[in-house]
Design a protein around this motif. Structure first.
Motif, PDB file in Angstrom:
ATOM      1  N   ILE A   1       0.835  -1.200   0.000  1.00 54.89           N
ATOM      2  CA  ILE A   1       0.000   0.000   0.000  1.00 54.89           C
ATOM      3  C   ILE A   1       0.876   1.259   0.000  1.00 54.89           C
ATOM      4  CG2 ILE A   1      -1.667   1.334   1.348  1.00 54.89           C
ATOM      5  CD1 ILE A   1      -2.866  -1.379   2.218  1.00 54.89           C
ATOM      6  N   LEU A   2       1.964   1.239   0.791  1.00 53.80           N
ATOM      7  CA  LEU A   2       2.876   2.390   0.838  1.00 53.80           C
ATOM      8  C   LEU A   2       3.469   2.677  -0.544  1.00 53.80           C
ATOM      9  CD1 LEU A   2       4.818   2.112   4.211  1.00 53.80           C
ATOM     10  CD2 LEU A   2       3.543   4.073   3.385  1.00 53.80           C
ATOM     11  N   ARG A   3       3.763   1.616  -1.304  1.00 55.89           N
ATOM     12  CA  ARG A   3       4.316   1.794  -2.653  1.00 55.89           C
ATOM     13  C   ARG A   3       3.267   2.378  -3.612  1.00 55.89           C
ATOM     14  NH1 ARG A   3       5.647  -3.721  -3.304  1.00 55.89           N
ATOM     15  NH2 ARG A   3       6.421  -4.139  -1.229  1.00 55.89           N
ATOM     16  N   GLU A   4       1.997   2.124  -3.332  1.00 54.70           N
ATOM     17  CA  GLU A   4       0.926   2.592  -4.211  1.00 54.70           C
ATOM     18  C   GLU A   4       0.503   4.028  -3.934  1.00 54.70           C
ATOM     19  OE1 GLU A   4      -2.172  -0.230  -3.600  1.00 54.70           O
ATOM     20  OE2 GLU A   4      -1.185  -1.784  -4.781  1.00 54.70           O
ATOM     21  N   LEU A   5       0.912   4.569  -2.802  1.00 56.66           N
ATOM     22  CA  LEU A   5       0.528   5.935  -2.443  1.00 56.66           C
ATOM     23  C   LEU A   5       1.242   6.942  -3.340  1.00 56.66           C
ATOM     24  CD1 LEU A   5       0.658   5.813   1.457  1.00 56.66           C
ATOM     25  CD2 LEU A   5      -1.343   5.640   0.009  1.00 56.66           C
ATOM     26  N   ARG A   6       0.502   7.977  -3.738  1.00 56.46           N
ATOM     27  CA  ARG A   6       1.090   9.078  -4.504  1.00 56.46           C
ATOM     28  C   ARG A   6       0.975  10.336  -3.648  1.00 56.46           C
ATOM     29  NH1 ARG A   6      -2.618   7.615  -8.440  1.00 56.46           N
ATOM     30  NH2 ARG A   6      -3.366   9.755  -8.411  1.00 56.46           N
ATOM     31  N   PHE A   7       2.051  11.096  -3.612  1.00 62.36           N
ATOM     32  CA  PHE A   7       2.080  12.313  -2.811  1.00 62.36           C
ATOM     33  C   PHE A   7       2.243  13.526  -3.717  1.00 62.36           C
ATOM     34  CE2 PHE A   7       3.632   8.964  -0.025  1.00 62.36           C
ATOM     35  CZ  PHE A   7       2.827   9.145   1.082  1.00 62.36           C
ATOM     36  N   LYS A   8       1.656  14.633  -3.271  1.00 65.29           N
ATOM     37  CA  LYS A   8       1.738  15.869  -4.016  1.00 65.29           C
ATOM     38  C   LYS A   8       1.941  16.996  -3.003  1.00 65.29           C
ATOM     39  CE  LYS A   8      -1.112  18.446  -7.304  1.00 65.29           C
ATOM     40  NZ  LYS A   8      -2.442  18.483  -7.930  1.00 65.29           N
ATOM     41  N   ALA A   9       2.966  17.808  -3.219  1.00 68.84           N
ATOM     42  CA  ALA A   9       3.229  18.928  -2.316  1.00 68.84           C
ATOM     43  C   ALA A   9       2.624  20.190  -2.924  1.00 68.84           C
ATOM     44  CB  ALA A   9       4.721  19.104  -2.104  1.00 68.84           C
TER      45      ALA A   9
ATOM     46  N   SER B   1      -5.965  -1.122  -6.084  1.00 76.73           N
ATOM     47  CA  SER B   1      -4.906  -1.456  -5.135  1.00 76.73           C
ATOM     48  C   SER B   1      -4.680  -2.965  -5.074  1.00 76.73           C
ATOM     49  CB  SER B   1      -5.270  -0.943  -3.745  1.00 76.73           C
ATOM     50  OG  SER B   1      -4.313  -1.366  -2.812  1.00 76.73           O
ATOM     51  N   ALA B   2      -3.406  -3.355  -5.085  1.00 80.18           N
ATOM     52  CA  ALA B   2      -3.054  -4.778  -4.971  1.00 80.18           C
ATOM     53  C   ALA B   2      -2.794  -5.151  -3.514  1.00 80.18           C
ATOM     54  CB  ALA B   2      -1.824  -5.079  -5.819  1.00 80.18           C
ATOM     55  N   GLY B   3      -2.693  -4.167  -2.643  1.00 83.00           N
ATOM     56  CA  GLY B   3      -2.395  -4.415  -1.230  1.00 83.00           C
ATOM     57  C   GLY B   3      -3.619  -4.713  -0.388  1.00 83.00           C
ATOM     58  N   ILE B   4      -4.798  -4.597  -0.983  1.00 84.13           N
ATOM     59  CA  ILE B   4      -6.043  -4.829  -0.247  1.00 84.13           C
ATOM     60  C   ILE B   4      -6.822  -5.937  -0.945  1.00 84.13           C
ATOM     61  CG2 ILE B   4      -8.173  -3.778   0.599  1.00 84.13           C
ATOM     62  CD1 ILE B   4      -6.885  -1.082   0.403  1.00 84.13           C
ATOM     63  N   LYS B   5      -7.385  -6.842  -0.152  1.00 84.86           N
ATOM     64  CA  LYS B   5      -8.211  -7.924  -0.712  1.00 84.86           C
ATOM     65  C   LYS B   5      -9.522  -7.354  -1.230  1.00 84.86           C
ATOM     66  CE  LYS B   5      -6.286 -11.257   2.493  1.00 84.86           C
ATOM     67  NZ  LYS B   5      -6.492 -11.949   3.752  1.00 84.86           N
TER      68      LYS B   5
ATOM     69  N   VAL C   1       0.079  12.564   7.403  1.00 87.71           N
ATOM     70  CA  VAL C   1      -0.981  12.142   6.494  1.00 87.71           C
ATOM     71  C   VAL C   1      -0.948  10.626   6.281  1.00 87.71           C
ATOM     72  CG1 VAL C   1       0.114  12.412   4.218  1.00 87.71           C
ATOM     73  CG2 VAL C   1      -2.284  12.929   4.486  1.00 87.71           C
ATOM     74  N   VAL C   2       0.246  10.021   6.297  1.00 84.64           N
ATOM     75  CA  VAL C   2       0.346   8.555   6.157  1.00 84.64           C
ATOM     76  C   VAL C   2      -0.232   7.871   7.397  1.00 84.64           C
ATOM     77  CG1 VAL C   2       1.964   6.616   6.043  1.00 84.64           C
ATOM     78  CG2 VAL C   2       2.261   8.554   4.521  1.00 84.64           C
TER      79      VAL C   2
ATOM     80  N   LYS D   1      -4.835   4.841   9.715  1.00 82.73           N
ATOM     81  CA  LYS D   1      -5.854   4.810  10.766  1.00 82.73           C
ATOM     82  C   LYS D   1      -7.250   4.721  10.148  1.00 82.73           C
ATOM     83  CE  LYS D   1      -6.519   7.304  15.088  1.00 82.73           C
ATOM     84  NZ  LYS D   1      -6.220   8.557  15.795  1.00 82.73           N
ATOM     85  N   ILE D   2      -7.503   5.557   9.135  1.00 85.17           N
ATOM     86  CA  ILE D   2      -8.799   5.567   8.444  1.00 85.17           C
ATOM     87  C   ILE D   2      -9.034   4.246   7.733  1.00 85.17           C
ATOM     88  CG2 ILE D   2     -10.016   6.607   6.476  1.00 85.17           C
ATOM     89  CD1 ILE D   2      -8.745   9.295   7.331  1.00 85.17           C
ATOM     90  N   LEU D   3      -7.986   3.722   7.089  1.00 78.96           N
ATOM     91  CA  LEU D   3      -8.103   2.470   6.335  1.00 78.96           C
ATOM     92  C   LEU D   3      -8.411   1.297   7.265  1.00 78.96           C
ATOM     93  CD1 LEU D   3      -7.829   1.649   3.354  1.00 78.96           C
ATOM     94  CD2 LEU D   3      -5.513   0.923   3.871  1.00 78.96           C
TER      95      LEU D   3
END
Length: 133
Positions: A6-14, A41-45, A83-84, A89-91
């Motif tokens: 999931i961390l690899r799939e996250l995209r960040f924008k400043a 997402s491949a990290g979630i079933k 934010v991560v 926590k939300i997930l």
């Protein structure tokens, strides 16, 4: 749920933070936006995906992308960490399977109590009526 995937799939924008702050706010991009594509997402079933999409429906875009932002700190790196943490926590909250409701019947005592209360209330209302009618 594979957190590393999931961390690899996250995209960040400043982006630039809003609000007061003087010159610093006008020249630095300290606010961090996190974008996560829930559907692809491949990290979630799959069963968890549907649950997450259903629970976070109001926070998702039409393409089922979750966007979270953090501008609490003046540091971009700190905002990224915050934010991560909030995202996971939300997930986790959204992916919890709800407990099934167990059907129960009212006890005999509770039925009798309800009927007694109903009878008293009916008598009270009957006593309000005009005796000539």
């Amino acid at each position: 749920m594979d957190e590393e995937q999931i961390l690899r799939e996250l995209r960040f924008k400043a982006v630039r933070s809003s609000g007061a702050g003087g010159q610093h706010v006008n020249k630095t991009s300290s606010k961090v936006e996190l974008h996560f594509d829930v559907k692809n997402s491949a990290g979630i079933k799959d069963e968890v995906k549907t649950r997450v999409i259903k629970k976070l429906q109001s926070r998702l875009t039409k393409e089922n992308i979750l966007i979270l932002g953090s501008e609490e700190s003046r540091s971009q790196h700190r905002n990224k960490e915050l934010v991560v943490q909030r995202f996971f926590k939300i997930l986790k909250i959204a992916s919890v399977k709800p407990k099934l409701r167990k059907k129960t019947k009212p006890t005999k005592a509770s039925k009798i109590k309800r009927l007694k209360k109903k009878k008293i209330n009916a008598e009270r209302k009957a006593n309000r009526k005009d005796p000539l009618r």
